[in-house]
Design a protein around this motif. Structure first.
Motif, PDB file in Angstrom:
ATOM      1  N   CYS A 107       0.768  -1.141   0.098  1.00  0.00           N
ATOM      2  CA  CYS A 107      -0.105   0.068   0.103  1.00  0.00           C
ATOM      3  C   CYS A 107       0.894   1.198   0.123  1.00  0.00           C
ATOM      4  O   CYS A 107       1.422   1.642   1.136  1.00  0.00           O
ATOM      5  CB  CYS A 107      -0.724  -0.030   1.173  1.00  0.00           C
TER       6      CYS A 107
ATOM      7  N   ASP B  33      -3.232 -11.220  -2.054  1.00  0.00           N
ATOM      8  CA  ASP B  33      -3.155 -10.146  -0.763  1.00  0.00           C
ATOM      9  C   ASP B  33      -2.085  -9.285  -1.138  1.00  0.00           C
ATOM     10  O   ASP B  33      -1.848  -8.359  -0.181  1.00  0.00           O
ATOM     11  CB  ASP B  33      -2.804 -10.974   0.707  1.00  0.00           C
ATOM     12  N   GLU B  52      -3.761  -4.627  -0.367  1.00  0.00           N
ATOM     13  CA  GLU B  52      -3.930  -6.121   0.039  1.00  0.00           C
ATOM     14  C   GLU B  52      -4.835  -6.891  -0.619  1.00  0.00           C
ATOM     15  O   GLU B  52      -5.720  -7.550   0.215  1.00  0.00           O
ATOM     16  CB  GLU B  52      -3.859  -6.005   1.419  1.00  0.00           C
ATOM     17  N   SER B  54      -7.820  -6.850  -1.626  1.00  0.00           N
ATOM     18  CA  SER B  54      -9.352  -6.222  -1.717  1.00  0.00           C
ATOM     19  C   SER B  54      -9.848  -5.377  -0.644  1.00  0.00           C
ATOM     20  O   SER B  54     -10.850  -4.913  -0.707  1.00  0.00           O
ATOM     21  CB  SER B  54      -9.920  -7.632  -1.458  1.00  0.00           C
ATOM     22  N   LYS B  55      -8.649  -4.667  -0.070  1.00  0.00           N
ATOM     23  CA  LYS B  55      -9.010  -3.745   0.974  1.00  0.00           C
ATOM     24  C   LYS B  55      -9.333  -2.418   0.382  1.00  0.00           C
ATOM     25  O   LYS B  55      -8.430  -1.944  -0.267  1.00  0.00           O
ATOM     26  CB  LYS B  55      -8.225  -3.610   2.051  1.00  0.00           C
ATOM     27  N   ARG B  56     -10.360  -1.793   0.529  1.00  0.00           N
ATOM     28  CA  ARG B  56     -10.729  -0.407  -0.268  1.00  0.00           C
ATOM     29  C   ARG B  56     -10.073   0.493   0.837  1.00  0.00           C
ATOM     30  O   ARG B  56     -10.161   0.556   1.980  1.00  0.00           O
ATOM     31  CB  ARG B  56     -12.358  -0.189  -0.338  1.00  0.00           C
TER      32      ARG B  56
END
Lengths: 121, 110
Positions: A107, B33, B52, B54-56
């Motif tokens: 991220c 992930d 990761e 599918s995390k919005r």
């Protein structure tokens, strides 16, 4: 507002080096990986490398090994990227981005505003 | 040439759905992930949409969804809006602290 502020536009001659800095404001960089990504004009994103928390370890994409270096100063929450032996193909916008606390934390957030580096004779 | 292949451009009308694909090797996309998606407007820095797998990211509309099939991951944008016109990049962790980006897909809202 949490942001990364990068140094300004730079113009360099072929064969020289460029340094780009990335300073955090309102966000915690300590404990996070910092990534460097570049984008040539009209092209996609190219991951260049990452530096671990505390500056203990650097990983470079294969094409940049040997002519790129990264450092970070935990006291000033500033990261630096240096690219040597510049060619015209290094003309690009260079971004820093905060990574996660693990090397595989995928991220990149937030990103700096970008630094345009133009290599011109 | 990117290790992750994305269609260069995709277009659709407002209200329609589009699916952006990201195809790579099993080493690049084997771990769902470790995949993320970024949106970039012209002249702006990218911003994270999905991480990761599918995390919005905070505040992301549920019009954005992801899926995976084999060595292809997909980002679907439902009920396409004018504000969705941007370039979308997938990104994958390939091991040993190395990441790769896809070439990006430019989305045009007709």
């Amino acid at each position: 507002q949490a942001q990364l502020f990068q140094s300004g536009t730079d113009v360099r001659r072929p064969g020289t080096s460029v340094n780009v800095s990335c300073e955090s404001s309102g966000i915690d960089l300590n404990g996070h990986y910092i990534h460097w990504v570049r984008q040539a004009p009209g092209q996609g994103l190219e991951w260049m490398g990452t530096i671990a928390p505390g500056g203990s370890h650097e990983t470079y994409a294969r094409k940049f090994r040997g002519r790129m270096s990264m450092t970070r100063d935990t006291a000033t929450t500033t990261a630096h990227m240096s690219l040597q032996s510049l060619t015209f193909e290094d003309t690009a916008v260079y971004y820093c981005a905060r990574g996660g606390r693990r090397p595989d934390s995928n991220c990149f957030d937030p990103w700096g505003q970008g630094t345009l580096v133009t290599v011109s004779s | 040439q990117s290790a992750l292949a994305q269609p260069a451009s995709v277009s659709a009308s407002p209200g329609q759905s589009i699916t952006l694909t990201c195809t790579g090797t099993s080493s690049a996309l084997g771990n769902y992930d470790l995949i993320s998606w970024y949106q970039q407007y012209p002249g702006k820095a990218p911003t994270v949409l999905i991480f990761e797998g599918s995390k919005r990211h905070s505040g992301l509309s549920n019009r954005f969804s992801v899926s995976k099939s084999g060595n292809t991951v997909s980002l679907t944008i439902s009920d396409l809006q004018a504000e969705d016109e941007a370039t979308y990049f997938c990104c994958a962790y390939v091991g040993s602290s190395i990441w790769v980006f896809g070439g990006g897909s430019r989305v045009t809202v007709l």
